[in-house]
Design an enzyme around this catalytic site. Structure first.
Site, PDB file in Angstrom:
ATOM      1  CB  CYS A 244     -14.138 -26.257 -12.436  1.00 46.85           C
ATOM      2  SG  CYS A 244     -12.679 -25.219 -12.720  1.00 46.85           S
TER       3      CYS A 244
ATOM      4  NE  ARG B 169      -6.705 -21.770 -17.223  1.00 46.29           N
ATOM      5  CZ  ARG B 169      -7.418 -21.458 -16.142  1.00 46.29           C
ATOM      6  NH1 ARG B 169      -6.976 -20.530 -15.304  1.00 46.29           N
ATOM      7  NH2 ARG B 169      -8.574 -22.049 -15.909  1.00 46.29           N
TER       8      ARG B 169
ATOM      9  CG  HIS C 180     -14.769 -27.950 -17.235  1.00 46.17           C
ATOM     10  ND1 HIS C 180     -15.691 -27.336 -16.428  1.00 46.17           N
ATOM     11  CD2 HIS C 180     -13.557 -27.530 -16.805  1.00 46.17           C
ATOM     12  CE1 HIS C 180     -15.073 -26.566 -15.552  1.00 46.17           C
ATOM     13  NE2 HIS C 180     -13.768 -26.676 -15.750  1.00 46.17           N
TER      14      HIS C 180
END
EC number: 6.3.5.13
Length: 271
Positions: free
Chosen positions: A100, A137, A212
């Protein structure tokens, strides 16, 4: 070759500033899987108190995600001799997994939704831009096929199957790749930007990804690749890792793929 005398040092990038979304799990996974095979392991935080020599001493590098403010603090600190040491490690093949915010740190720059452009280290030929506060997002489960040629071949040799990664993405920034090779192609999810079907990047032995979850507990064969690559580079020996019982990890992957209704080829479903 496995021996308790062999050691591996994990460099953990800014653990108090860049550990969003459980990415500490990547450090734990590498540490435990190395220890289970009898290797000595040291985890070395690489933060504001670290020196360039500390960076040069590590065998694997792990970087996690961060909020924009924390990322700016990190980018201001990772300058000069420390930045040079990081470039040298990656260029010389030190393996690592960067999630990220960390790939944005290694790229040319990151433009946040609010505020000024944050310059990166320019190691990876990519840029990341947040389209603005009113933009949705990129959030959700993620499945990719590893297409980075050398990594895909290495993982296939280790597992006997085409490598697919399962993860979870949560990012506002959109990443565009330059000449750097993509880590993989998106099978489920949005990936780098939700447009071109790419996810992550792969350069030398550095894995950059938006995945993630954290990534490595869901895909332990990638942790093994990092360990094996680090030991081979450090000791200049043809080290091959002993197999571990990954039954639970395999079952978890199969459950997630079933939940997402992702049907992989029969030869890859049990990676």
């Amino acid at each position: 070759m496995n021996s308790p005398q062999l050691e591996i040092t994990i460099g953990w990038l800014y653990p108090t500033l860049m550990s969003t979304y459980g990415d500490r799990g990547n450090v734990i996974t590498i540490e435990r899987r190395a220890q289970w095979r009898g290797y000595n392991v040291q985890v070395l935080p690489l933060d504001q108190n670290s020196t360039a020599e500390d960076i040069k001493s590590v065998d694997v590098i792990v970087g996690g995600g961060a909020q924009d403010r924390q990322q700016e603090i990190v980018m201001r600190d990772l300058q000069g001799a420390k930045a040079d040491a990081m470039r040298e490690k990656i260029e010389n093949g030190t393996p690592g997994v960067f999630t990220c915010g960390s790939p944005q740190l290694l790229g040319h720059y990151y433009e946040p939704g609010l505020g000024q452009r944050i310059d990166g280290l320019g190691i990876l030929d990519l840029v990341s831009v947040h389209p603005g506060e009113n933009t949705k997002r990129c959030i959700g489960n993620l499945v990719i096929e590893v297409t980075a040629s050398r990594l895909a071949q290495d993982l296939k040799e280790m597992t006997g199957t085409t490598p697919y990664l399962v993860g979870f993405e949560n990012h506002g920034g959109r990443t565009k790749l330059g000449k750097v090779e993509a880590l993989g192609r998106v099978v489920y999810g949005l990936g780098n930007n939700g447009e071109d079907g790419t996810e992550g990047a792969f350069y030398q032995n550095a894995i950059a990804t938006y995945s993630h979850g954290p990534l490595l507990p869901k895909n332990p064969f990638v942790a093994d690749w990092l360990i094996q690559t680090a030991l081979r580079l450090k000791y200049q020996q043809p080290i091959t890792l002993e197999a571990l019982d990954d039954k639970l990890a395999i079952q978890a992957r199969e459950a997630m793929l079933k939940r997402l209704k992702v049907n992989l080829p029969a030869t890859t479903a049990k990676v």
